[in-house]
Design a protein around this motif. Structure first.
Motif, PDB file in Angstrom:
ATOM      1  N   THR A   1      46.435  45.408  46.556  1.00 29.18           N
ATOM      2  CA  THR A   1      47.208  45.949  45.346  1.00 29.18           C
ATOM      3  C   THR A   1      46.580  46.091  44.027  1.00 29.18           C
ATOM      4  O   THR A   1      45.567  45.145  43.827  1.00 29.18           O
ATOM      5  CB  THR A   1      48.560  45.274  45.328  1.00 29.18           C
ATOM      6  OG1 THR A   1      49.373  45.942  44.283  1.00 29.18           O
ATOM      7  CG2 THR A   1      48.491  43.706  44.942  1.00 29.18           C
ATOM      8  N   ARG A   2      46.984  46.958  43.347  1.00 32.41           N
ATOM      9  CA  ARG A   2      46.349  47.175  42.021  1.00 32.41           C
ATOM     10  C   ARG A   2      46.986  46.625  40.810  1.00 32.41           C
ATOM     11  O   ARG A   2      48.190  46.794  40.933  1.00 32.41           O
ATOM     12  CB  ARG A   2      46.038  48.689  41.769  1.00 32.41           C
ATOM     13  CG  ARG A   2      44.705  49.322  42.299  1.00 32.41           C
ATOM     14  CD  ARG A   2      44.613  49.495  43.602  1.00 32.41           C
ATOM     15  NE  ARG A   2      43.314  50.230  44.049  1.00 32.41           N
ATOM     16  CZ  ARG A   2      43.151  49.998  45.492  1.00 32.41           C
ATOM     17  NH1 ARG A   2      44.033  49.455  46.182  1.00 32.41           N
ATOM     18  NH2 ARG A   2      41.929  50.424  45.787  1.00 32.41           N
TER      19      ARG A   2
ATOM     20  N   ALA B   1      48.796  41.260  35.045  1.00 34.68           N
ATOM     21  CA  ALA B   1      50.208  41.906  34.862  1.00 34.68           C
ATOM     22  C   ALA B   1      50.280  43.046  35.854  1.00 34.68           C
ATOM     23  O   ALA B   1      49.274  43.460  36.168  1.00 34.68           O
ATOM     24  CB  ALA B   1      50.492  41.996  33.397  1.00 34.68           C
ATOM     25  N   PRO B   2      51.620  43.429  36.210  1.00 40.94           N
ATOM     26  CA  PRO B   2      51.646  44.577  36.785  1.00 40.94           C
ATOM     27  C   PRO B   2      51.400  45.846  36.208  1.00 40.94           C
ATOM     28  O   PRO B   2      51.091  45.736  34.758  1.00 40.94           O
ATOM     29  CB  PRO B   2      53.439  44.760  37.218  1.00 40.94           C
ATOM     30  CG  PRO B   2      53.758  43.364  36.507  1.00 40.94           C
ATOM     31  CD  PRO B   2      52.690  42.730  35.715  1.00 40.94           C
TER      32      PRO B   2
ATOM     33  N   VAL C   1      47.206  33.594  40.000  1.00 39.43           N
ATOM     34  CA  VAL C   1      46.647  34.736  40.233  1.00 39.43           C
ATOM     35  C   VAL C   1      46.864  35.283  41.509  1.00 39.43           C
ATOM     36  O   VAL C   1      47.481  36.577  41.765  1.00 39.43           O
ATOM     37  CB  VAL C   1      44.946  34.950  40.037  1.00 39.43           C
ATOM     38  CG1 VAL C   1      44.469  36.238  40.177  1.00 39.43           C
ATOM     39  CG2 VAL C   1      44.670  34.588  38.534  1.00 39.43           C
ATOM     40  N   TYR C   2      46.907  34.502  42.509  1.00 37.81           N
ATOM     41  CA  TYR C   2      47.247  35.019  43.844  1.00 37.81           C
ATOM     42  C   TYR C   2      48.718  35.264  44.010  1.00 37.81           C
ATOM     43  O   TYR C   2      49.188  36.166  44.482  1.00 37.81           O
ATOM     44  CB  TYR C   2      46.804  34.017  44.975  1.00 37.81           C
ATOM     45  CG  TYR C   2      46.758  34.486  46.352  1.00 37.81           C
ATOM     46  CD1 TYR C   2      45.742  35.382  46.680  1.00 37.81           C
ATOM     47  CD2 TYR C   2      47.929  34.144  47.099  1.00 37.81           C
ATOM     48  CE1 TYR C   2      45.903  35.844  48.151  1.00 37.81           C
ATOM     49  CE2 TYR C   2      48.089  34.834  48.472  1.00 37.81           C
ATOM     50  CZ  TYR C   2      46.957  35.546  49.146  1.00 37.81           C
ATOM     51  OH  TYR C   2      47.043  36.061  50.016  1.00 37.81           O
ATOM     52  N   LYS C   3      49.552  34.517  43.395  1.00 36.33           N
ATOM     53  CA  LYS C   3      50.860  34.620  43.375  1.00 36.33           C
ATOM     54  C   LYS C   3      51.091  35.776  42.732  1.00 36.33           C
ATOM     55  O   LYS C   3      52.248  36.793  43.269  1.00 36.33           O
ATOM     56  CB  LYS C   3      51.619  33.453  42.567  1.00 36.33           C
ATOM     57  CG  LYS C   3      53.314  33.664  42.428  1.00 36.33           C
ATOM     58  CD  LYS C   3      53.892  32.492  41.756  1.00 36.33           C
ATOM     59  CE  LYS C   3      55.208  32.679  42.118  1.00 36.33           C
ATOM     60  NZ  LYS C   3      55.881  33.673  41.786  1.00 36.33           N
TER      61      LYS C   3
ATOM     62  N   ASP D   1      53.319  39.075  44.387  1.00 41.32           N
ATOM     63  CA  ASP D   1      54.510  39.496  43.779  1.00 41.32           C
ATOM     64  C   ASP D   1      54.352  41.022  43.464  1.00 41.32           C
ATOM     65  O   ASP D   1      55.219  41.939  43.888  1.00 41.32           O
ATOM     66  CB  ASP D   1      54.631  38.890  42.421  1.00 41.32           C
ATOM     67  CG  ASP D   1      55.041  37.520  42.666  1.00 41.32           C
ATOM     68  OD1 ASP D   1      55.745  37.040  43.596  1.00 41.32           O
ATOM     69  OD2 ASP D   1      55.112  36.630  41.528  1.00 41.32           O
ATOM     70  N   ASN D   2      53.191  41.552  43.125  1.00 38.04           N
ATOM     71  CA  ASN D   2      52.913  43.081  43.047  1.00 38.04           C
ATOM     72  C   ASN D   2      53.020  43.662  44.354  1.00 38.04           C
ATOM     73  O   ASN D   2      53.214  45.038  44.144  1.00 38.04           O
ATOM     74  CB  ASN D   2      51.624  43.224  42.326  1.00 38.04           C
ATOM     75  CG  ASN D   2      51.539  44.261  41.581  1.00 38.04           C
ATOM     76  OD1 ASN D   2      52.045  44.419  40.597  1.00 38.04           O
ATOM     77  ND2 ASN D   2      50.731  45.256  41.786  1.00 38.04           N
ATOM     78  N   LEU D   3      53.114  43.178  45.333  1.00 43.36           N
ATOM     79  CA  LEU D   3      53.208  44.261  46.799  1.00 43.36           C
ATOM     80  C   LEU D   3      54.636  44.830  46.792  1.00 43.36           C
ATOM     81  O   LEU D   3      54.606  45.795  47.396  1.00 43.36           O
ATOM     82  CB  LEU D   3      53.051  43.143  47.919  1.00 43.36           C
ATOM     83  CG  LEU D   3      51.862  42.598  48.068  1.00 43.36           C
ATOM     84  CD1 LEU D   3      51.773  41.675  49.234  1.00 43.36           C
ATOM     85  CD2 LEU D   3      50.644  43.715  48.145  1.00 43.36           C
ATOM     86  N   LYS D   4      55.636  44.150  46.100  1.00 46.81           N
ATOM     87  CA  LYS D   4      56.780  45.057  46.059  1.00 46.81           C
ATOM     88  C   LYS D   4      56.652  46.222  45.145  1.00 46.81           C
ATOM     89  O   LYS D   4      57.707  47.163  45.465  1.00 46.81           O
ATOM     90  CB  LYS D   4      58.080  44.023  45.528  1.00 46.81           C
ATOM     91  CG  LYS D   4      57.779  43.589  44.053  1.00 46.81           C
ATOM     92  CD  LYS D   4      58.990  42.580  43.753  1.00 46.81           C
ATOM     93  CE  LYS D   4      58.953  42.037  42.096  1.00 46.81           C
ATOM     94  NZ  LYS D   4      57.880  41.155  42.033  1.00 46.81           N
TER      95      LYS D   4
END
Length: 447
Positions: free
Chosen positions: A168-169, A314-315, A386-388, A392-395
């Motif tokens: 994910t970016r 951040a997202p 960072v991994y978390k 989380d960003n996968l959503k």
């Protein structure tokens, strides 16, 4: 035994037969014990003992980081049972899939291979990989995986691979540079307008117009395609059609062009010419304040940036408030090439690769996002902020298979965007042309 008993056996053929059968049962029991201990059967034996099956597993993971990790997982699998032995074959990125297709055509493919997640259905359509339906049976294997990833493995409703990794970016930003520029280091830009405003404050432009430090630039520090998809969350092409010239994507391309116009293409080209990797990456060297990249970019920061605590994650900023922090992802699957000699055993190994233990180990030491939901959310992994953040960003992340009726749509889209960035076409005209061309391609391929 007594003499009377021996005489009785000689007189009674039924007793002799019973004794013979009993002896056979004892020998069979001994044979089973030998099988459990892993003893090799004698050549030509008819005892029914299961012989070991050797699988050839092809990957492109040959680096000093990844190769030991995948080979440890293979070693653990080999030790976990006694009827399958997996051997690892490394082939370079540029060669592995070309050679695989040649081996499929020759009828001698590897047993399992790591392949691109976005093109599973294309290979299924061309009869290049194996339908897993008969091996999966009634097992609920798909519940292991993030739904978006599982869907990439399907062709006509059947799975032809199992998801292994994804990505994910996310947005990385330098808190120290934010503070220096008078920006709140704990408040990264949340919208495109905020991103543009913050970037201008972070820029350092010399009196000669040359760029000494850049806050951000969409095409250089992220990629125009990412921004176009971020604008509305729609893939360029999916099973519902083409979504290339949407109003949001036209606005996005105008936005990207405005940055290039402001900074100057020659200045950007000269600035980019000094880019490298590791210590020479512009973000790590402090020449770029904000960068959008895959989560695994953190490993370069970890290894080469002196003060990791200065880096925030951040997202992606939203196009406009409420449009979503839309990101894009890719990844890899494991699959059985068509014609593999041991598909049942290959599937057993693939199940091991995508189960919790192997997936957690891969994530822990590679910092990759893995496909297994339980492994991704493992408490030990989640302790790393960072991994978390990447999990989380996968959503927000779209992983879109390459459409079967437009596999080469990029050849029609990319030149049009290039023409915009060179000042030869307007964003609307370019994306309208690309939309029409891709729609025509889809119609031709559907026929």
């Amino acid at each position: 035994m007594g003499e009377d008993f021996v005489k009785a056996v000689k007189r009674t053929s039924l007793a002799l037969l019973t004794l013979t059968l009993s002896a056979g049962a004892v020998l069979a029991g001994c044979s089973s014990k030998n099988d459990a201990s892993g003893s090799a059967p004698s050549s030509g034996a008819s005892s029914g003992k299961q012989e070991k099956v050797t699988l050839d597993f092809w990957t492109f993971w040959g680096s000093t980081t990844r190769r030991p990790i995948i080979e440890k997982i293979i070693s653990d699998f080999n030790a976990s049972q006694d009827h399958i032995v997996v051997k690892h074959t490394y082939l370079p990125w540029g060669d592995i899939w070309t050679k695989e297709l040649a081996q499929v055509a020759a009828g001698n493919p590897p047993d399992v291979i790591v392949n691109d997640i976005s093109t599973v259905a294309q290979r299924a359509q061309k009869n290049q990989n194996t339908n897993l339906k008969s091996f999966i049976g009634s097992e609920d294997i798909k519940s292991r995986f993030f739904p978006e990833l599982w869907n990439t493995t399907l062709y006509k409703g059947d799975a032809y691979a199992l998801p292994f990794t994804t990505d994910t970016r996310v947005m990385f930003y330098n808190k120290a540079l934010f503070k220096e520029a008078g920006l709140d280091p704990n408040k990264p830009p949340a919208t495109w307008d905020e991103l543009a405003a913050d970037a201008k404050k972070l820029d350092k432009i010399g009196s000669d117009g040359k760029i000494e430090r850049l806050g951000f630039e969409p095409n250089l520090a992220a990629g125009w395609d990412l921004f176009l998809v971020n604008s509305d969350g729609l893939a360029f092409v999916d099973d519902k059609g083409a979504h290339i010239n949407t109003p949001s994507k036209i606005d996005a391309l105008n936005y990207i062009k405005s940055w290039e116009d402001r900074l100057g293409k020659k200045n950007l080209d000269a600035f980019q010419a000094g880019f490298g990797s590791k210590q020479n990456d512009p973000f790590i060297s402090g020449k770029l304040a904000i960068k959008i990249d895959v989560g695994t970019f953190w490993t370069q920061i970890r290894d080469f940036y002196p003060k990791k605590e200065d880096i925030g994650i951040a997202p992606l900023p939203e196009f406009k408030p409420g449009t979503g922090h839309n990101s894009v992802g890719g990844g890899f699957v494991v699959e059985i090439p068509k014609g593999a000699k041991h598909p049942k055993e290959s599937y057993e190994f693939m199940k091991y690769l995508t189960d919790v233990a192997a997936q957690k180990y891969w994530a822990q030491y590679n910092f990759d996002n893995v496909a297994n939901i339980q492994a991704s959310n493992d408490p030990e992994l989640q302790k790393d902020p960072v991994y978390k953040a990447t999990v989380d960003n996968l959503k927000y992340t779209k992983v879109t298979p390459v459409p079967l009726n437009a596999p080469d749509f990029r050849n029609l889209l990319n030149p049009e965007v290039d023409a915009v960035l060179l000042g030869k076409e307007s964003p609307k005209d370019a994306l309208d042309k690309a939309q029409a061309a891709v729609e025509n391609l889809m119609k031709q391929n559907t026929k």
